[in-house]
Design an enzyme around this catalytic site. Sequence first.
Site, mmCIF file in Angstrom:
data_model
loop_
_atom_site.group_PDB
_atom_site.id
_atom_site.type_symbol
_atom_site.label_atom_id
_atom_site.label_comp_id
_atom_site.label_asym_id
_atom_site.label_seq_id
_atom_site.Cartn_x
_atom_site.Cartn_y
_atom_site.Cartn_z
ATOM 1 N N LEU A 1 26.296 -41.398 5.877
ATOM 2 C CA LEU A 1 25.220 -40.849 6.802
ATOM 3 C C LEU A 1 25.021 -41.767 7.851
ATOM 4 C CD1 LEU A 1 22.533 -39.154 7.189
ATOM 5 C CD2 LEU A 1 21.281 -40.978 6.122
ATOM 6 N N ASP B 1 5.319 -38.255 13.405
ATOM 7 C CA ASP B 1 4.162 -38.389 14.044
ATOM 8 C C ASP B 1 2.989 -38.522 13.072
ATOM 9 O OD1 ASP B 1 2.480 -38.797 16.331
ATOM 10 O OD2 ASP B 1 2.644 -36.779 16.984
ATOM 11 N N HIS C 1 1.690 -47.378 10.637
ATOM 12 C CA HIS C 1 3.139 -47.600 10.849
ATOM 13 C C HIS C 1 3.880 -48.164 9.692
ATOM 14 C CE1 HIS C 1 2.109 -46.131 14.679
ATOM 15 N NE2 HIS C 1 1.310 -47.262 15.239
HETATM 16 C C1 IPE Z 1 6.132 -39.259 19.948
HETATM 17 O O1 IPE Z 1 4.832 -39.325 19.331
HETATM 18 C C2 IPE Z 1 6.867 -40.578 19.962
HETATM 19 C C3 IPE Z 1 7.137 -40.859 18.515
HETATM 20 C C4 IPE Z 1 7.164 -40.206 17.448
HETATM 21 C C5 IPE Z 1 8.030 -42.191 18.520
HETATM 22 P P1 IPE Z 1 3.516 -39.788 20.216
HETATM 23 O O2 IPE Z 1 2.340 -39.954 19.307
HETATM 24 O O3 IPE Z 1 3.895 -40.874 21.139
HETATM 25 O O4 IPE Z 1 3.500 -38.355 21.420
HETATM 26 P P2 IPE Z 1 2.263 -37.716 21.910
HETATM 27 O O5 IPE Z 1 1.896 -38.886 22.992
HETATM 28 O O6 IPE Z 1 1.303 -37.337 21.241
HETATM 29 O O7 IPE Z 1 2.945 -36.618 22.729
HETATM 30 C C1 IPE Z 2 3.970 -41.811 15.350
HETATM 31 O O1 IPE Z 2 2.515 -42.084 15.116
HETATM 32 C C2 IPE Z 2 4.626 -43.330 15.695
HETATM 33 C C3 IPE Z 2 4.580 -43.725 17.024
HETATM 34 C C4 IPE Z 2 4.502 -42.951 17.821
HETATM 35 C C5 IPE Z 2 5.181 -45.055 17.095
HETATM 36 P P1 IPE Z 2 1.320 -42.193 15.865
HETATM 37 O O2 IPE Z 2 1.067 -43.771 16.296
HETATM 38 O O3 IPE Z 2 1.679 -41.624 17.237
HETATM 39 O O4 IPE Z 2 0.090 -41.566 15.260
HETATM 40 P P2 IPE Z 2 -0.855 -40.803 15.892
HETATM 41 O O5 IPE Z 2 -0.383 -39.648 16.839
HETATM 42 O O6 IPE Z 2 -1.704 -41.602 16.656
HETATM 43 O O7 IPE Z 2 -1.707 -40.152 14.599
HETATM 44 MG MG MG Z 3 1.376 -39.643 17.859
#
Ligand code: IPE
Ligand code: IPE
Ligand code: MG
Length: 258
Positions: A149, A38, A55
């Site tokens: 793995l 995240d 990303h």
């Molecule tokens: C969780 O992250 C999903 C992934 C890392 C793929 P999100 O960024 O979507 O989660 P919330 O919305 O902050 O809970």
């Molecule tokens: C995690 O990073 C990747 C996915 C959920 C696909 P985010 O895109 O949620 O990044 P933040 O949380 O907005 O910083």
């Molecule tokens: Mg996020």
Amino acid sequence: MLDKFSLKKKKKEASASNYSKEHIDLSSVPSHIAIIMDGNGRWAKKRGLPRIAGHHEGMKVVRKIVKASNEIGVKALTLYAFSTENWKRPKSEVEYLMRLPEEFLGSFLPELVAENVQVRVMGNKEQLPAHTLRAINKAMNDTKENDGLILNFALNYGSRFEIIEGIKQIIKDTNNGKLSVDDINEELFSEYLMSSDLAEPDLLIRTSGEVRLSNFMLWQLAYAEFWFTEVLWPDFEEKNFYQAIVEYQRRGRRFGGV
Ligand code: IPE
Ligand code: IPE
Ligand code: MG
């Protein structure tokens, strides 16, 4: 491998900034590590870049952590790449995220094959665009004989969806006589989940300072150790990963016992 004394000394010396492979006790590496990757969007925002740049950067970190996992003998690594809730994001971001598996596998599949990594995907594949599906199917097929793995991507994955699907299948199998109600227990239920042939995660890591599960492996994480860090996923490095494992190794897992 270091002897117990030097290992202890090393561990003492280590601070968050200098963890290395040498600090890990290779005899008790978590078999299955799950990561909620995240913070990509915030990483990009801090730099004045579009979210998708985060990303893209995060994808390179996946490569590093796969390598590190392989080196220390982790058996399975499950990475949360896209949740069933992530469809709520802007269309252009979702489109980019659905291109990422192709981009990642396009660059790294040959290396994964060479490193004996087996690629798997768990999630609702029916909703994935054809090009995404093609890329993951090729990767799964090209690595299916590998026995190193297990790199398990949770893609369009949601734990509640998974549990409901499992329940539906159990009911069907009960109705058609394959199962009787008395067969249903925790072990059987686990077999109806998408992670059925993987051991439960020992360690869950979530980056970016969020302290929640976001619908990730609710059943399977019942007894996992949780480790959270403020570090955003694109900034996550091997040393952070090693720190998580060292801290995991310091904990006492009791599973309800004493
Ligand atoms: C969780 O992250 C999903 C992934 C890392 C793929 P999100 O960024 O979507 O989660 P919330 O919305 O902050 O809970
Ligand atoms: C995690 O990073 C990747 C996915 C959920 C696909 P985010 O895109 O949620 O990044 P933040 O949380 O907005 O910083
Ligand atoms: Mg996020």
